[in-house]
Enzyme design. Structure first.
Site, PDB file in Angstrom:
ATOM      1  N   LYS A  32      -8.359  -2.112  -0.441  1.00 25.89           N
ATOM      2  CA  LYS A  32      -8.144  -2.327  -1.888  1.00 25.89           C
ATOM      3  C   LYS A  32      -8.418  -3.763  -2.291  1.00 25.89           C
ATOM      4  O   LYS A  32      -7.535  -4.477  -2.781  1.00 25.89           O
ATOM      5  CB  LYS A  32      -6.708  -1.970  -2.277  1.00 25.89           C
ATOM      6  CG  LYS A  32      -6.286  -0.547  -1.983  1.00 25.89           C
ATOM      7  CD  LYS A  32      -4.912  -0.254  -2.592  1.00 25.89           C
ATOM      8  CE  LYS A  32      -4.387   1.104  -2.252  1.00 25.89           C
ATOM      9  NZ  LYS A  32      -4.022   1.259  -0.820  1.00 25.89           N
TER      10      LYS A  32
ATOM     11  N   LYS B 229      -7.855   7.247   7.447  1.00 22.97           N
ATOM     12  CA  LYS B 229      -7.771   6.067   6.581  1.00 22.97           C
ATOM     13  C   LYS B 229      -7.070   4.941   7.342  1.00 22.97           C
ATOM     14  O   LYS B 229      -5.968   5.120   7.854  1.00 22.97           O
ATOM     15  CB  LYS B 229      -6.987   6.406   5.322  1.00 22.97           C
ATOM     16  CG  LYS B 229      -6.909   5.237   4.356  1.00 22.97           C
ATOM     17  CD  LYS B 229      -6.305   5.666   3.043  1.00 22.97           C
ATOM     18  CE  LYS B 229      -4.806   5.570   2.998  1.00 22.97           C
ATOM     19  NZ  LYS B 229      -4.259   4.216   3.179  1.00 22.97           N
TER      20      LYS B 229
ATOM     21  N   ASP C  21     -10.119  -9.515  -6.043  1.00 26.00           N
ATOM     22  CA  ASP C  21     -10.280 -10.971  -5.973  1.00 26.00           C
ATOM     23  C   ASP C  21     -11.422 -11.337  -6.914  1.00 26.00           C
ATOM     24  O   ASP C  21     -11.899 -10.468  -7.655  1.00 26.00           O
ATOM     25  CB  ASP C  21     -10.587 -11.352  -4.497  1.00 26.00           C
ATOM     26  CG  ASP C  21     -10.090 -12.754  -4.146  1.00 26.00           C
ATOM     27  OD1 ASP C  21     -10.348 -13.693  -4.933  1.00 26.00           O
ATOM     28  OD2 ASP C  21      -9.453 -12.906  -3.089  1.00 26.00           O
TER      29      ASP C  21
ATOM     30  N   ASP D 251      -9.227   1.257   3.761  1.00 21.82           N
ATOM     31  CA  ASP D 251      -8.459   1.161   2.510  1.00 21.82           C
ATOM     32  C   ASP D 251      -7.826  -0.227   2.401  1.00 21.82           C
ATOM     33  O   ASP D 251      -6.635  -0.392   2.627  1.00 21.82           O
ATOM     34  CB  ASP D 251      -7.393   2.268   2.522  1.00 21.82           C
ATOM     35  CG  ASP D 251      -6.461   2.216   1.317  1.00 21.82           C
ATOM     36  OD1 ASP D 251      -6.882   1.733   0.254  1.00 21.82           O
ATOM     37  OD2 ASP D 251      -5.303   2.674   1.453  1.00 21.82           O
TER      38      ASP D 251
ATOM     39  N   ARG E 230       2.695   9.917   5.253  1.00 30.28           N
ATOM     40  CA  ARG E 230       3.966  10.215   5.909  1.00 30.28           C
ATOM     41  C   ARG E 230       4.221  11.698   6.169  1.00 30.28           C
ATOM     42  O   ARG E 230       4.855  12.037   7.170  1.00 30.28           O
ATOM     43  CB  ARG E 230       5.115   9.598   5.097  1.00 30.28           C
ATOM     44  CG  ARG E 230       5.187   8.091   5.283  1.00 30.28           C
ATOM     45  CD  ARG E 230       5.966   7.409   4.210  1.00 30.28           C
ATOM     46  NE  ARG E 230       5.225   7.391   2.943  1.00 30.28           N
ATOM     47  CZ  ARG E 230       5.638   6.753   1.848  1.00 30.28           C
ATOM     48  NH1 ARG E 230       6.764   6.104   1.866  1.00 30.28           N
ATOM     49  NH2 ARG E 230       4.902   6.768   0.756  1.00 30.28           N
TER      50      ARG E 230
ATOM     51  N   THR F 237      -0.378   5.150  -7.187  1.00 31.67           N
ATOM     52  CA  THR F 237       0.450   6.347  -7.410  1.00 31.67           C
ATOM     53  C   THR F 237       1.945   6.049  -7.297  1.00 31.67           C
ATOM     54  O   THR F 237       2.772   6.900  -7.609  1.00 31.67           O
ATOM     55  CB  THR F 237       0.053   7.469  -6.423  1.00 31.67           C
ATOM     56  OG1 THR F 237      -0.173   6.876  -5.143  1.00 31.67           O
ATOM     57  CG2 THR F 237      -1.198   8.170  -6.870  1.00 31.67           C
TER      58      THR F 237
HETATM   59  O1  C5P Z   1       2.724   8.328   3.050  1.00 30.60           O
HETATM   60  P1  C5P Z   1       1.907   8.628   1.841  1.00 30.60           P
HETATM   61  O2  C5P Z   1       1.284  10.016   1.870  1.00 30.60           O
HETATM   62  O3  C5P Z   1       2.591   8.294   0.546  1.00 30.60           O
HETATM   63  O4  C5P Z   1       0.675   7.607   1.995  1.00 30.60           O
HETATM   64  C1  C5P Z   1      -0.264   7.406   0.982  1.00 30.60           C
HETATM   65  C2  C5P Z   1      -1.320   6.467   1.462  1.00 30.60           C
HETATM   66  O5  C5P Z   1      -2.267   6.285   0.425  1.00 30.60           O
HETATM   67  C3  C5P Z   1      -0.825   5.066   1.843  1.00 30.60           C
HETATM   68  O6  C5P Z   1      -1.618   4.645   2.956  1.00 30.60           O
HETATM   69  C4  C5P Z   1      -1.146   4.208   0.638  1.00 30.60           C
HETATM   70  O7  C5P Z   1      -1.459   2.881   0.988  1.00 30.60           O
HETATM   71  C5  C5P Z   1      -2.371   4.912   0.076  1.00 30.60           C
HETATM   72  N1  C5P Z   1      -2.613   4.769  -1.352  1.00 30.60           N
HETATM   73  C6  C5P Z   1      -1.695   5.136  -2.323  1.00 30.60           C
HETATM   74  N2  C5P Z   1      -1.968   4.954  -3.650  1.00 30.60           N
HETATM   75  C7  C5P Z   1      -3.124   4.477  -4.037  1.00 30.60           C
HETATM   76  C8  C5P Z   1      -4.085   4.124  -3.066  1.00 30.60           C
HETATM   77  C9  C5P Z   1      -3.785   4.307  -1.728  1.00 30.60           C
HETATM   78  O8  C5P Z   1      -0.621   5.626  -1.979  1.00 30.60           O
HETATM   79  N3  C5P Z   1      -3.408   4.368  -5.320  1.00 30.60           N
END
Ligand code: C5P
Length: 231
Positions: free
Chosen positions: A58, A29, A61, A56, A210, A117
């Site tokens: 998102k 991603k 607009d 990604d 992460r 989330t």
């Molecule tokens: O580090 P972590 O596992 O929290 O990363 C989650 C990834 O998913 C990040 O790149 C974040 O931008 C993305 N994301 C998210 N929630 C969403 C859509 C995408 O955390 N609803």
């Protein structure tokens, strides 16, 4: 089924990880940080190395602007792109018109973010949303189904509910994944689950950032998660 979020500040650090990993283990991603820094050139490089790329960005607009951005994304041949469902039905309709339905032989999947989330009920109230997270996710997932998109981004906690209102081939892509050992109060995500529980709940793709990229050995971390899921 794992999508590794390449949340790195530049192409060099992202490629240090990518060069050690096999495309059979994970999709990749590319999000706002890396894309702003490294742009379409890096996406092309990742695709040349054999990876499916989820772009990604998102988009959120007016319909015309989102459609234009999506046409460019689809022309790059990325595997998946997304918009915010809260852009509304006309924006989702324009988005669908801009990205032709993916077929058996590939094509770009178009999905919509329901509720980030990182948001919880208290924070939703602060932006004027009276629904709780689950209700708001259901409303936005129903809208996404109505407009014919391929799936949603949601918390793994909401997958079961979404399955009951969507066709069987509707994709659920779930960030908010935290290995059992992680300290979940320590970061920005709120509606979280372990990798194994997310798979049990029926998530099609787990987005993991992460827990992999900030581990002292990202490849081992990825492999551990794959093992946890398969056992
Ligand atoms: O580090 P972590 O596992 O929290 O990363 C989650 C990834 O998913 C990040 O790149 C974040 O931008 C993305 N994301 C998210 N929630 C969403 C859509 C995408 O955390 N609803």
């Amino acid at each position: 089924m794992i999508i590794t979020a390449l949340d790195y500040p530049n192409a060099k650090t992202a490629l240090e990880f990518v060069d050690k990993v096999d495309p059979t283990l994970t999709r990749l991603k590319v999000g706002k940080e890396l894309f702003t820094c490294a742009g379409p050139g890096l996406v092309e490089q990742l695709q040349t190395k054999g990876f499916d790329v989820f772009l990604d960005l998102k988009f959120h607009d007016i319909p015309n602007t989102v459609a234009g951005a999506l046409r460019v994304a689809a022309s790059m041949g990325v595997w998946m792109v997304n918009v915010h469902a809260s852009g509304g039905p006309r924006m989702l309709e324009a988005a669908r018109a801009a990205v032709p339905l993916a077929g058996e032989n590939g094509g770009t999947r178009l999905i919509a973010v329901t509720v980030l989330t990182s948001m919880d009920d208290t924070e939703l109230k602060r932006i004027g949303v009276e629904h709780n997270a689950q209700e708001q996710v259901n409303a936005l997932a129903s809208l996404t189904v109505e407009q014919g998109l391929d799936g949603v981004v949601c918390s793994p906690m909401e997958v079961v509910q979404i399955r009951s209102l969507a066709p069987a081939n509707f994709l659920t892509v779930t960030p908010g994944i935290r290995p059992a050992s992680a300290n979940v109060n320590n970061d920005d995500q709120r509606r979280v689950m372990t990798p194994a529980d997310a798979v049990k709940a029926g998530s099609n793709y787990l987005v993991i950032g992460r827990a992999i990229t900030q581990s002292s050995n990202p490849i081992d971390a990825l492999q551990n998660i794959i093992e946890q899921i398969s056992s």
